[in-house]
Design an enzyme around this catalytic site. Structure first.
Site, PDB file in Angstrom:
ATOM      1  N   ARG A   1       0.785  -1.158   0.003  1.00  0.00           N
ATOM      2  CA  ARG A   1      -0.047   0.030  -0.097  1.00  0.00           C
ATOM      3  C   ARG A   1       0.791   1.233  -0.017  1.00  0.00           C
ATOM      4  NH1 ARG A   1      -3.585  -2.671  -1.128  1.00  0.00           N
ATOM      5  NH2 ARG A   1      -5.807  -2.829  -0.810  1.00  0.00           N
TER       6      ARG A   1
ATOM      7  N   GLU B   1      -2.689   7.979  -6.434  1.00  0.00           N
ATOM      8  CA  GLU B   1      -2.859   6.885  -7.512  1.00  0.00           C
ATOM      9  C   GLU B   1      -3.821   7.307  -8.441  1.00  0.00           C
ATOM     10  OE1 GLU B   1      -1.720   2.981  -4.851  1.00  0.00           O
ATOM     11  OE2 GLU B   1      -3.767   3.391  -5.322  1.00  0.00           O
TER      12      GLU B   1
ATOM     13  N   HIS C   1      -0.913   0.546  -9.193  1.00  0.00           N
ATOM     14  CA  HIS C   1      -1.671  -0.459  -8.303  1.00  0.00           C
ATOM     15  C   HIS C   1      -2.725  -1.580  -9.151  1.00  0.00           C
ATOM     16  CE1 HIS C   1      -3.582  -0.194  -3.838  1.00  0.00           C
ATOM     17  NE2 HIS C   1      -3.415  -1.580  -4.431  1.00  0.00           N
TER      18      HIS C   1
END
Length: 344
Positions: free
Chosen positions: A246, A275, A294
């Site tokens: 993360r 992100e 991600h």
């Protein structure tokens, strides 16, 4: 939706069809899908009557008004469970849910194969300088193959920070490539870490010994900025940093400096503070960085699996079973009382 039915609500952000299909097969469950933009009133009409809120775990895709925080909980008096649509739950205030007697569940393990494969791809990609080679082939003629010569990973050491569902699978893949696997995990005994395929070590030893440091720990108060200027400095010179965990667990500015100084040879980064990161982010300008958005857990297989297990966990929970991926078991007593009052 009928008041007699158990009401599950999710946003209109993309989810694999398996989720809706599974819930549709239950005659006593009604699914509502609210728009995240353009019709806030309709969204709150659904949420305020929900028994289960299946929430996106993508913190930069879901508008913050729909994060499961105290403000939302206060507007949803019948809410019994917040179900995060992934292993992470960055969009959920777990403490606030616990105080409100609301269970929080995630889908840990649902995307473990995909994330583990992505981790090994990054290890190989950075070590063998594949990204550098790809970029130079597209823009240069006449450079030597030795200019982008990398290293084998066989015989090297990978250190796993966390060896849960994903870390265990990374350990298995790493051993198949001939890597020595060491790991640290504060939630597991040394015997359990060994059973999962790694040699247990302290965090300090892991940093000092590893040719690759790979993060597989949750993001919480204890892990925020775990990888910082000090810890990057304690990694072996010439080693490689990998994260598919993360954003926020590593300090991005400190990573930039560790790479620019030459202390680290490269990095594979799938998760970011923002992100996607801005195009002028310094890490994106480095040939030694394998950067992805991600997507480690985003494959057709993993998205379908996460959707299916999410729906099944909700079905079982609404039938009175204890969910297998419960984040806040301390909320169970209050939840049981509220469930009896709300559902009978």
């Amino acid at each position: 939706m009928s008041k007699l039915q158990k009401r599950v609500v999710r946003s209109d952000l993309w989810i694999a069809p398996a989720f809706d299909e599974r819930l549709a097969s239950e005659r006593d469950i009604a699914l509502g899908i609210f728009p995240v933009r353009g019709n806030s009133a309709a969204a709150w009409d659904m949420l305020s009557a929900a028994h289960v809120y299946h929430i996106s775990a993508a913190k930069d895709e879901l508008p913050q008004e729909f994060f499961a925080r105290a403000e939302l909980l206060a507007r949803c008096p019948d809410l019994l469970c917040v179900s995060a649509g992934g292993a992470g739950y960055d969009t959920v205030d777990v403490d606030a849910c616990t105080k409100a007697g609301v269970l929080v569940v995630n889908q840990a393990g649902g995307n473990a194969i995909s994330v583990a494969e992505h981790t090994l791809a990054m290890v190989l990609g950075v070590s063998r300088r594949m990204i550098e080679g790809d970029r130079r082939m597209r823009s240069e003629i006449g450079y030597s193959r030795e200019d982008v010569m990398g290293h084998e990973i066989c015989g090297k050491t990978i250190g796993l920070v966390g060896i849960g569902h994903i870390g265990s699978r990374v350990a298995g893949l790493a051993r198949a490539f001939g890597l020595e696997v060491i790991a640290t995990d504060p939630f597991l005994s040394h015997e359990e870490i060994t059973r999962r395929g790694a040699q247990p070590v302290s965090f300090d030893e892991l940093l000092a010994r590893s040719d690759f440091v790979s993060l597989h720990c949750p993001r919480d108060a204890s892990t925020m900025k775990l990888m910082n200027a000090d810890t990057f400095g304690r990694m072996k010179k010439g080693s490689i940093f990998i994260t598919t965990a993360r954003g926020g667990i590593h300090d991005e500015a400190a990573l930039v400096q560790a790479l620019r100084s030459g202390h680290l040879a490269g990095a594979g980064v799938d998760v970011w503070d923002q992100e996607p990161p801005p195009l002028d982010h310094p890490l994106l300008g480095m040939d030694t960085v394998f950067a992805t958005y991600h997507v480690a857990g985003v494959t057709h297989e993993s998205r379908g699996n996460v959707a299916a297990i999410s729906a099944q966990q909700i079905v079982d929970l609404l039938a009175g079973q204890r969910p297998p991926r419960l984040i806040n078991p301390e909320a169970l007593p209050a939840y049981e009382k509220r469930r009896a009052q709300i559902l009978g």
